[in-house]
Design a protein around this motif. Sequence first.
Motif, short mmCIF file in Angstrom:
data_model
loop_
_atom_site.label_atom_id
_atom_site.label_comp_id
_atom_site.label_asym_id
_atom_site.label_seq_id
_atom_site.Cartn_x
_atom_site.Cartn_y
_atom_site.Cartn_z
N LEU A 119 0.04 3.19 0.84
CA LEU A 119 0.96 2.07 0.88
C LEU A 119 2.25 2.55 0.24
N VAL A 120 3.31 2.54 1.03
CA VAL A 120 4.57 3.17 0.63
C VAL A 120 5.67 2.11 0.51
N VAL A 121 6.39 2.15 -0.60
CA VAL A 121 7.61 1.35 -0.77
C VAL A 121 8.78 2.32 -0.72
N GLU A 122 9.65 2.12 0.25
CA GLU A 122 10.77 3.04 0.43
C GLU A 122 11.99 2.28 0.92
N ASP A 123 13.07 2.37 0.15
CA ASP A 123 14.33 1.73 0.51
C ASP A 123 14.16 0.24 0.80
N GLY A 124 13.34 -0.42 -0.01
CA GLY A 124 13.15 -1.86 0.12
C GLY A 124 12.17 -2.28 1.18
N GLN A 125 11.60 -1.33 1.91
CA GLN A 125 10.63 -1.62 2.95
C GLN A 125 9.23 -1.20 2.50
N VAL A 126 8.21 -1.86 3.06
CA VAL A 126 6.83 -1.56 2.70
C VAL A 126 6.06 -1.24 3.98
N ARG A 127 5.28 -0.19 3.93
CA ARG A 127 4.46 0.18 5.10
C ARG A 127 3.16 0.81 4.62
N VAL A 128 2.19 0.85 5.52
CA VAL A 128 0.92 1.53 5.28
C VAL A 128 0.78 2.61 6.33
N GLU A 129 0.52 3.82 5.88
CA GLU A 129 0.37 4.94 6.80
C GLU A 129 -0.93 5.68 6.48
N PRO A 130 -1.50 6.38 7.45
CA PRO A 130 -2.76 7.09 7.19
C PRO A 130 -2.55 8.27 6.23
N GLY A 131 -3.63 8.61 5.50
CA GLY A 131 -3.59 9.77 4.62
C GLY A 131 -3.68 9.38 3.16
N GLY A 132 -3.31 10.30 2.30
CA GLY A 132 -3.37 10.08 0.87
C GLY A 132 -4.67 10.57 0.26
N THR A 133 -4.77 10.42 -1.05
CA THR A 133 -5.92 10.93 -1.80
C THR A 133 -7.06 9.93 -1.91
N GLY A 134 -6.81 8.66 -1.60
CA GLY A 134 -7.84 7.64 -1.77
C GLY A 134 -8.13 7.33 -3.22
N GLU A 135 -7.13 7.48 -4.10
CA GLU A 135 -7.33 7.30 -5.53
C GLU A 135 -7.79 5.89 -5.89
N VAL A 136 -7.28 4.88 -5.15
CA VAL A 136 -7.64 3.49 -5.41
C VAL A 136 -8.60 3.02 -4.34
N ARG A 137 -9.82 2.76 -4.76
CA ARG A 137 -10.84 2.29 -3.82
C ARG A 137 -10.79 0.77 -3.77
N VAL A 138 -10.59 0.21 -2.57
CA VAL A 138 -10.39 -1.24 -2.45
C VAL A 138 -11.31 -1.79 -1.36
N HIS A 139 -12.06 -2.82 -1.70
CA HIS A 139 -12.99 -3.45 -0.77
C HIS A 139 -12.24 -4.41 0.14
N ALA A 140 -12.79 -4.63 1.33
CA ALA A 140 -12.17 -5.56 2.28
C ALA A 140 -11.93 -6.93 1.66
N ARG A 141 -12.84 -7.40 0.83
CA ARG A 141 -12.68 -8.72 0.20
C ARG A 141 -11.48 -8.76 -0.73
N ALA A 142 -11.14 -7.62 -1.33
CA ALA A 142 -10.00 -7.60 -2.24
C ALA A 142 -8.68 -7.74 -1.51
N LEU A 143 -8.63 -7.30 -0.25
CA LEU A 143 -7.36 -7.27 0.47
C LEU A 143 -6.78 -8.67 0.67
N GLY A 144 -7.62 -9.63 1.08
CA GLY A 144 -7.13 -10.98 1.31
C GLY A 144 -6.68 -11.66 0.03
N ALA A 145 -7.45 -11.51 -1.04
CA ALA A 145 -7.11 -12.14 -2.31
C ALA A 145 -5.83 -11.54 -2.89
N TRP A 146 -5.62 -10.23 -2.70
CA TRP A 146 -4.37 -9.60 -3.15
C TRP A 146 -3.20 -10.00 -2.26
N TYR A 147 -3.40 -9.98 -0.96
CA TYR A 147 -2.32 -10.23 0.00
C TYR A 147 -1.71 -11.62 -0.19
N SER A 148 -2.54 -12.61 -0.47
CA SER A 148 -2.05 -13.98 -0.65
C SER A 148 -1.40 -14.18 -2.02
#
Length: 378
Positions: free
Chosen positions: A312-341
């Motif tokens: 998940l990248v923040v760059e020049d005021g924009q936010v995007r999700v792109e494939p790759g990375g180290t996977g340092e933060v493990r996040v369950h599907a259930r966490a995504l909705g509660a965080w997103y809202s």
Amino acid sequence: MPIRTLTDDDAEPVDRLRKVAFGRATGRNPLQPGVRGLLTEIDGHAVGVLTIKDFHQFHGGTPVPMGGVGLVAVDPHARGTGVASAMLDHALRDMRDHGQVLSALFATVPGLYRSRGWERAGVLEWIELGLDRLPRSGPRVRSRALSEADLPALHACYVDLASTVNGLLDRRPPTFDPRHLLDADVVSVVPGHDGEVRGYLVAERDRTELRVHDLVGRDATTLQGLIAELGSWSGVLDKISVRVTDPAVTGLLTGQGIKYTSTVSPWLLRVVDLPAAVALRGWPVARHLANAAVDLDVVDEHAPWHAGRHRLVVEDGQVRVEPGGTGEVRVHARALGAWYSGMQDTNALRRAGLLDGPAGLLDLLVGVPGVPRLADFF
């Protein structure tokens, strides 16, 4: 098990399932404008149904395409055989195919939906209090009855509010038909200049109470004036119930420290497609943040298209999700909705066992928007 698209010819078996599951039949075809559905059959008999409504839900000030899941019903003899789970899995693929990057629902059996990645992400709230206890002081505003010509301006007034409250729907057609307001018992409109609507209230009268479905104003004077208008029912009716569309109304209604009852129905949210959901959401705080990134490992067996490692990248005021990375933060599907809202921060998600790893950037992005809300039940 065979799962197929719901058709108009299925109205009768769907109504039977509705009566068995919810204790009432409506006689209406569930396939109204903006609604599609799924039907499960065993040996040629309908044993399960699920509908998906075409909604757009505000997050970060932007309406994001959302599938509203409802009318999930399974015949008693088919329960425990995986019918509901199979329909939900099918619905996830269907919503992704239709560009609905989020899904929300009101859960009668929360465990079922949590097992498929939905999680509590906000509330629908009603406040009940005695009409004789409404604040009696305040400005008076000039209001009038609703006319059909007011509908576009009234909707614009609602959208101006909804865009500031995470979770509210934008109530666009065809799923919502604004003409239904013309049939309400009470609709008071506060006009502004050049056809603008400064505020409005929509209510239905019951035997002993007034049920206010919307109480919306662009400013404090308008809101206080509409509340004073509600006070005119004192002596005619005993109490008032107000659905909280605008969280500011809570303090105005209860500003005298009076006793009142709050009834809350939680709703659950699921991120159906993480990269698309992030791209479509508003991120007002992002333009104030330095360029940064967080590496995610998304655990989601029911939506494999976005499972695995992402940045998940923040760059020049924009936010995007792109494939790759180290996977340092493990996040369950259930966490995504509660965080997103914005309902839960990463500390709460970590304590719940739904997130592991340093993820402070996720909290910075969401900010502190207040409790996410819905003001429509489906």
